[in-house]
Design an enzyme around this catalytic site. Sequence first.
Site, PDB file in Angstrom:
ATOM      1  N   SER A 260      17.164 129.337   6.646  1.00  0.00           N
ATOM      2  CA  SER A 260      17.491 130.120   6.168  1.00  0.00           C
ATOM      3  C   SER A 260      18.705 130.715   7.246  1.00  0.00           C
ATOM      4  O   SER A 260      19.083 130.282   8.309  1.00  0.00           O
ATOM      5  CB  SER A 260      16.686 131.973   5.867  1.00  0.00           C
ATOM      6  OG  SER A 260      16.744 132.285   6.678  1.00  0.00           O
ATOM      7  N   LYS A 261      19.570 132.104   6.781  1.00  0.00           N
ATOM      8  CA  LYS A 261      20.413 132.268   7.664  1.00  0.00           C
ATOM      9  C   LYS A 261      19.987 132.524   9.200  1.00  0.00           C
ATOM     10  O   LYS A 261      20.569 132.623  10.251  1.00  0.00           O
ATOM     11  CB  LYS A 261      21.295 133.005   7.647  1.00  0.00           C
ATOM     12  CG  LYS A 261      22.151 133.370   5.655  1.00  0.00           C
ATOM     13  CD  LYS A 261      23.012 134.187   5.960  1.00  0.00           C
ATOM     14  CE  LYS A 261      24.005 134.003   4.488  1.00  0.00           C
ATOM     15  NZ  LYS A 261      23.245 134.327   3.780  1.00  0.00           N
ATOM     16  N   ARG A 262      18.908 133.227   9.364  1.00  0.00           N
ATOM     17  CA  ARG A 262      18.416 133.505  10.749  1.00  0.00           C
ATOM     18  C   ARG A 262      17.860 131.473  11.597  1.00  0.00           C
ATOM     19  O   ARG A 262      18.097 131.985  12.401  1.00  0.00           O
ATOM     20  CB  ARG A 262      16.225 133.816  10.779  1.00  0.00           C
ATOM     21  CG  ARG A 262      16.562 134.966   9.839  1.00  0.00           C
ATOM     22  CD  ARG A 262      14.630 135.351  10.004  1.00  0.00           C
ATOM     23  NE  ARG A 262      14.278 134.493   8.985  1.00  0.00           N
ATOM     24  CZ  ARG A 262      13.065 133.722   9.634  1.00  0.00           C
ATOM     25  NH1 ARG A 262      13.229 133.483   9.950  1.00  0.00           N
ATOM     26  NH2 ARG A 262      12.867 132.741   8.581  1.00  0.00           N
ATOM     27  N   GLY A 264      20.432 129.537  12.008  1.00  0.00           N
ATOM     28  CA  GLY A 264      22.101 129.438  12.176  1.00  0.00           C
ATOM     29  C   GLY A 264      22.515 128.992  10.953  1.00  0.00           C
ATOM     30  O   GLY A 264      22.294 129.802   9.570  1.00  0.00           O
TER      31      GLY A 264
END
Length: 486
Positions: A260-262, A264
């Site tokens: 996920s966006k966490r 990168g």
Amino acid sequence: MKKKQTDGPRVRVRFAPSPTGSLHIGNARTALFNFLYARKEGGRLILRLEDTDLERSEERFETEIMESLRWMGIRWDEGPDIGGDRGPYRQTERVRLYRELARQLVTEGKAYPCFCTEAELEARRQEQMKRGHPPGYDGRCRRLSDEERARYLAEGRPHTIRFRVPEGETVSFQDIIHGEITFSSDTISDFILMRSNGMASYNWAVVVDDAKMGVTHVVRGDDHISNTPKQILLYHALELRPPLYAHHPLILGVDGKRLSKRHGATAVSQFRREGYLPEALVFYLVGLGGIVASDGPLKGMDEIVEAFDLSQVSKGTAVFDHKKLLWINGRFIRELPPDRLLGALKPFLEAWGVADKLGPEKVRAIVACGRDNAHLLTDFRPVFEIFTRHEVREWQPDGGTDRETARNILEIFAETCKQVEILDEEGYIRAAKAAMKRSGQKGRPFFMTLRRALTGQDHGPELVKIIPILGKDEVLNRIARVLERL
Ligand code: GLU
């Protein structure tokens, strides 16, 4: 590209994204596997947009997904943009079909209208959980009498259409990647085919579409394994043969959680903006499936098609490592044919406004000069800046030389440069050697002084590559400007 001709029905696969966001790297891998399989088998790839989530689906995401796929080199043979004879290829344009077939199942007693409201369902779910039962539809409307059903319908009560899941059946399928997978139909409660808003559910739309579009192989992420028995039961209800299935592992972050966006960048468009090459992303994504060795020789799409074998896709989870991708990107930057690298850089050069200033020959030379140190296309920006502007900075003695020594080195180097006829690589080496001898300076202080004076930067490609591109006049100009301020 070699195409295998198969004896059986021609392979037809599909990539079916929901246009509710950008193309995620995990979905891009699904698209890639479908594309590779179609190419390998001489089959066709269908692009189908699963836009049944009316609130979250947006046209801009459709556009972005298609652009990202094209950028990666993935081409489809049928789709919403190019049409095809099994269309339409957007689920919102196929609602009539879902409704008609659902009605057919109702007539055959294989599905039924359900009048339970959302609030009632929720209350019963809570109750089930309290008792420690798995939540699922309790079959209340399955048991309505014909009269009750007719009356509710005549009253115009809002309703869904639910599938009557057959009891006591074993649903088994041979997954191309995982092998045999078996479910008992008793673990599946009657699920929705048509929602009360008139739209089809995911499982229903997928089955109707795959069947009507003649899909032979469903290649998708592991997260859909639990949907597969439901879909197979629907094929049985429609008296159709299900396609073959291949569920590939999802991509996880280094911490073992779903990417996920966490972690990168996750959207293909973002990798593109950050300066990754599609070749690198494709190579890395198939490497994650164990199809090519990420540390081995680089391969382009045609070679990957040759190497591709769906049944050999690894069953193990795929851990996405940004550092490794970056390393592979650097390898592609160094190994791609110069014209291809230039092509990939073009939009960046336009955005930086440097191409017009320099002309094609210089651009080519600068790219050759920068490629050894670049990991991302964006790493070329400071390299181009060396040639498009010259910043005379306040002199920094750290790690280099003090003002006086710098002045001495630069004055002498300007002299020795004037003495060589052409300041090409060889000329530069001669000038530098002579200057080192005469100034008594060498090594890092000498070269750092030249680098700072000529490029305004502390890092970058080797001077022996930079200086011939600058040319003698520019080198002398820059030195003169620095000396004025030193
Ligand atoms: N729209 C679904 C998804 O994006 C497709 C699933 C499938 O391939 O059946 O996950």
